[in-house]
Design an enzyme around this catalytic site. Structure first.
Site: not given
Ligand SMILES: NC(=O)c1ccc[n+]([C@@H]2O[C@H](COP(=O)([O-])OP(=O)(O)OC[C@H]3O[C@@H](n4cnc5c(N)ncnc54)[C@H](OP(=O)(O)O)[C@@H]3O)[C@@H](O)[C@H]2O)c1
Length: 431
Positions: A135, A137, A139, A190, A204, A208
């Site tokens: 929730v 990020g 904060i 991006g 989203d 949260k």
């Molecule tokens: N991005 C943000 O700023 C942010 C902020 C707060 C919360 N979140 C949360 O954090 C989580 C991750 O987000 P993200 O942005 O980091 O996502 P992301 O960049 O798409 O990364 C997802 C990762 O999961 C791996 N993955 C996907 N399917 C898989 C599987 N079946 N087996 C093993 N590994 C698998 C991917 O592998 P590969 O690299 O090999 O493709 C990748 O490394 C999500 O729940 C998101 O809601 C993200």
């Protein structure tokens, strides 16, 4: 440091997973001092083993199947950073908790959909489930609610919970451009996903909000009763008129307990320019909690991105390493209430309304009569210039009324011949 290291498995090495790996390496000494023991990355899982992650992985074990991290030996905590409310993320978290292994996750979709059952699993397995990063990020809002404000009854909690929407609304205001154009630019930069629906349709933020509401009000996460509207219908004109009226459009998630019923909603709102939350711009997030003893507290910061999210995961890791653990939703699973949902129709407040009408005599009188028939009084009205026979915008704000009355009045207004587009009201909040 006499304690053994905390052995960490990372499932997911994307934006957040990569950020956590870099933070663990870059802050190794600092974290060991603060945790009283080393934080050691021992295992990872992602889809593509050959992908260059920008950091060395030769000293850690690789798992093709992330779910295997739930029970593999030599691991003290699983950090789930895969994402998605189902699939491998859910299977991994459930298997780990059932096996009594602590889980840290940034996955708001998973917690919002399955928080209640995961909380019970954690309780039964005697394992911790922590999700500071899920929730807002960077904060530390989970800590703020669960620990810092523990002496208060929270009356209301609201915030700007989606940086993509806040960036789009801010850019629309600064540039005067329309939603679609600004979204396309945000995607190029991006700041928005190729499929923007999760963000711009409010989903989203709803995830949260449902988590925040559960924490604030001691109830089970109830995503199904969050009323959700996104920002696609907000026009550049609305933003400009609002500024003239001393108001700013924000996508707000708000939860409050009224007469024992829980109101949860996400949608565009107009907030006074002088309200602290109106000044939270661009990709920033903010959460405001109103407690009975503390008064109003606002926390602002970056809600996404590798650095801020990794910062939140690190807080959960240090808590775990120190043996500090609280129930996931502050109360033990059995004490969490199921609160009745309060209908949005009962909402009392003011409204902003922009109508597209054919400019001819009597139109405004008809609109005013539709409002009057529902006991709604107008606070202000703006109509610029005259263009007889052509379509013009008419903007008005109302005094406090109910959502139910407003909906009935809108049905009458929409049926008027001179009104050419579906009127879309925006709620005005008096924060
Ligand atoms: N991005 C943000 O700023 C942010 C902020 C707060 C919360 N979140 C949360 O954090 C989580 C991750 O987000 P993200 O942005 O980091 O996502 P992301 O960049 O798409 O990364 C997802 C990762 O999961 C791996 N993955 C996907 N399917 C898989 C599987 N079946 N087996 C093993 N590994 C698998 C991917 O592998 P590969 O690299 O090999 O493709 C990748 O490394 C999500 O729940 C998101 O809601 C993200």
């Amino acid at each position: 440091l006499t304690l053994p290291p905390l052995r960490i498995a990372l499932a997911g090495l994307g934006t957040v997973g990569g950020g956590v790996a870099r933070l663990l390496a870059g802050q190794e000494r600092l974290l060991a001092l603060r945790a009283g023991r080393p934080l050691q990355l021992v295992a990872v899982s992602a889809r593509d083993r050959r992908k260059d992650r920008g950091f060395p992985l030769d000293s850690v074990a690789w798992f093709d199947d992330p779910v295997a991290l739930a029970t593999a030996p030599g691991i003290d905590v699983v950090v789930e950073l895969i994402g998605g409310s189902e699939g491998p993320a859910r299977r991994l978290v459930e298997a780990a908790l059932a096996a009594g292994r602590p889980v840290i996750s940034a996955n708001k979709a998973l917690i919002a959909h399955h928080g209640a059952s995961l909380g019970r699993l954690a309780h039964e397995g005697g394992a911790t489930l922590a999700y500071e990063a899920a929730v807002a990020g960077g904060i530390p809002i989970i800590k703020m609610l669960r620990e810092g404000l523990v002496g208060n009854e929270v009356k209301r909690i609201y915030g700007i919970l989606n940086g993509t929407c806040n960036y789009i609304l801010t850019t629309m205001r600064e540039s005067g451009r329309e939603f679609a154009e600004v979204l396309a630019e945000a995607q190029k930069l991006g700041y928005a996903e190729a499929d923007p629906a999760f963000d711009v349709d409010g989903i989203d933020a709803a995830h949260k909000l449902a988590i925040l509401a559960a924490l604030a009000f001691g109830c089970e996460v109830d995503l199904g009763h969050v009323h959700v509207e996104g920002i696609r219908h907000v026009g550049a004109q609305d933003i400009a008129y609002a500024e003239e009226l001393g108001l700013r459009v924000k996508l707000i998630g708000l939860a409050q307990l009224i007469d024992g019923a829980l109101e949860q909603r996400v949608g565009p709102c107009l907030v006074p320019l002088e309200a602290p939350i109106a000044t939270v711009e661009g990709v920033f997030n903010a959460v405001v909690a109103e407690g009975d003893f503390v008064g109003t507290v606002m926390a602002e910061g970056r809600g996404a991105g590798a650095g801020p999210t990794a910062s939140a995961v690190a807080a959960d890791l240090v808590d775990l390493a120190r043996g500090r653990a609280l129930p996931p939703f502050a109360l033990s699973a059995a004490q969490l209430r199921r609160l009745p949902a309060r209908s949005l129709e009962a909402r009392r407040g003011a409204y902003y309304l922009r109508l597209m009408v054919v400019d001819r005599p009597g139109v405004i009188a008809d609109v005013a009569a539709s409002l009057r028939d529902e006991d709604i009084s107008m606070e202000s009205m703006i109509q610029r210039g005259r263009a007889p026979g052509e379509v013009v915008s008419v903007v008005m704000t109302t005094h406090d009324t109910t959502e139910a009355a407003m909906r009935r009045a809108l049905a009458r207004i929409a049926a008027l011949k001179a009104v050419v587009a579906e009127p879309r009201p925006i709620r005005i909040e008096s924060f």
